[in-house]
Design a protein around this motif. Sequence first.
Motif, mmCIF file in Angstrom:
data_model
loop_
_atom_site.group_PDB
_atom_site.id
_atom_site.type_symbol
_atom_site.label_atom_id
_atom_site.label_comp_id
_atom_site.label_asym_id
_atom_site.label_seq_id
_atom_site.Cartn_x
_atom_site.Cartn_y
_atom_site.Cartn_z
ATOM 1 N N ALA A 24 17.404 44.915 42.728
ATOM 2 C CA ALA A 24 18.117 45.054 41.453
ATOM 3 C C ALA A 24 19.354 44.162 41.423
ATOM 4 O O ALA A 24 19.652 43.536 40.399
ATOM 5 N N GLU A 25 20.081 44.067 42.526
ATOM 6 C CA GLU A 25 21.270 43.222 42.573
ATOM 7 C C GLU A 25 20.902 41.742 42.479
ATOM 8 O O GLU A 25 21.599 40.955 41.832
ATOM 9 N N THR A 26 19.792 41.359 43.119
ATOM 10 C CA THR A 26 19.330 39.977 43.021
ATOM 11 C C THR A 26 18.981 39.630 41.584
ATOM 12 O O THR A 26 19.339 38.557 41.082
ATOM 13 N N LYS A 27 18.301 40.553 40.908
ATOM 14 C CA LYS A 27 17.952 40.329 39.509
ATOM 15 C C LYS A 27 19.205 40.236 38.644
ATOM 16 O O LYS A 27 19.309 39.393 37.756
ATOM 17 N N ARG A 28 20.191 41.099 38.927
ATOM 18 C CA ARG A 28 21.441 41.069 38.165
ATOM 19 C C ARG A 28 22.178 39.748 38.360
ATOM 20 O O ARG A 28 22.672 39.144 37.418
ATOM 21 N N LEU A 29 22.204 39.265 39.606
ATOM 22 C CA LEU A 29 22.890 38.003 39.884
ATOM 23 C C LEU A 29 22.185 36.831 39.203
ATOM 24 O O LEU A 29 22.837 35.945 38.640
ATOM 25 N N LYS A 30 20.853 36.823 39.245
ATOM 26 C CA LYS A 30 20.112 35.743 38.574
ATOM 27 C C LYS A 30 20.339 35.783 37.064
ATOM 28 O O LYS A 30 20.477 34.733 36.423
ATOM 29 N N THR A 31 20.401 36.974 36.485
ATOM 30 C CA THR A 31 20.668 37.088 35.052
ATOM 31 C C THR A 31 22.077 36.608 34.735
ATOM 32 O O THR A 31 22.297 35.915 33.729
ATOM 33 N N ALA A 32 23.033 36.947 35.586
ATOM 34 C CA ALA A 32 24.416 36.499 35.371
ATOM 35 C C ALA A 32 24.515 34.980 35.476
ATOM 36 O O ALA A 32 25.234 34.339 34.702
ATOM 37 N N GLN A 33 23.774 34.400 36.425
ATOM 38 C CA GLN A 33 23.774 32.942 36.558
ATOM 39 C C GLN A 33 23.127 32.291 35.338
ATOM 40 O O GLN A 33 23.593 31.254 34.855
ATOM 41 N N LYS A 34 22.065 32.905 34.839
ATOM 42 C CA LYS A 34 21.357 32.365 33.677
ATOM 43 C C LYS A 34 22.268 32.303 32.454
ATOM 44 O O LYS A 34 22.236 31.336 31.694
ATOM 45 N N GLU A 40 32.987 35.998 35.720
ATOM 46 C CA GLU A 40 33.711 36.748 34.699
ATOM 47 C C GLU A 40 33.507 38.242 34.966
ATOM 48 O O GLU A 40 32.522 38.830 34.537
ATOM 49 N N PRO A 41 34.444 38.881 35.682
ATOM 50 C CA PRO A 41 34.227 40.262 36.126
ATOM 51 C C PRO A 41 34.202 41.304 35.006
ATOM 52 O O PRO A 41 33.619 42.360 35.181
ATOM 53 N N ASN A 42 34.802 41.026 33.871
ATOM 54 C CA ASN A 42 34.845 42.023 32.793
ATOM 55 C C ASN A 42 33.737 41.854 31.769
ATOM 56 O O ASN A 42 33.720 42.555 30.759
ATOM 57 N N THR A 43 32.806 40.949 32.031
ATOM 58 C CA THR A 43 31.709 40.697 31.096
ATOM 59 C C THR A 43 30.516 41.588 31.438
ATOM 60 O O THR A 43 30.179 41.779 32.598
ATOM 61 N N THR A 44 29.880 42.109 30.409
ATOM 62 C CA THR A 44 28.681 42.919 30.595
ATOM 63 C C THR A 44 27.477 41.997 30.764
ATOM 64 O O THR A 44 27.277 41.079 29.973
ATOM 65 N N ILE A 45 26.689 42.261 31.796
ATOM 66 C CA ILE A 45 25.482 41.464 32.049
ATOM 67 C C ILE A 45 24.389 41.941 31.097
ATOM 68 O O ILE A 45 24.107 43.137 31.020
ATOM 69 N N PRO A 46 23.750 41.030 30.371
ATOM 70 C CA PRO A 46 22.715 41.441 29.406
ATOM 71 C C PRO A 46 21.381 41.747 30.078
ATOM 72 O O PRO A 46 20.459 40.935 30.072
ATOM 73 N N MET A 47 21.303 42.922 30.694
ATOM 74 C CA MET A 47 20.037 43.361 31.291
ATOM 75 C C MET A 47 19.905 44.870 31.131
ATOM 76 O O MET A 47 20.884 45.572 30.897
#
Length: 107
Positions: A24-34, A40-47
């Motif tokens: 799940a963390e790998t997927k979150r990081l890839k989405t954040a990179q995308k 940007e620590p205060n941004t919501t990751i769109p997943m």
Amino acid sequence: MTMLQRIGTGIFISIFTLVFAAVAETKRLKTAQKYGVVDEPNTTIPMSVWGLIPQYLLFGISDVFTMVGLQEFFHHQIPNTQKNGSCPLLEYPWSGELSKRLSNFSD
């Protein structure tokens, strides 16, 4: 199933919990990179949050096995003279906080 087998089963299942958490963390990081929001620590990751369900489900199952086994183990290891006072403290999640406060009070 014996007490120690229950504890071992819970710990074994927790290994899979960590694997699902890593996925799940790998997927979150890839989405954040995308989306370019890695730094940007205060941004919501769109997943979706639904990807976290397997890890929390496994965590709950492993916790049940481990805590039931530990409660049985402690209950059998405590001397009879201490069973009335100490067993209830082992069964509540706030017992760690309570023991810290009592030790601070006694200092």
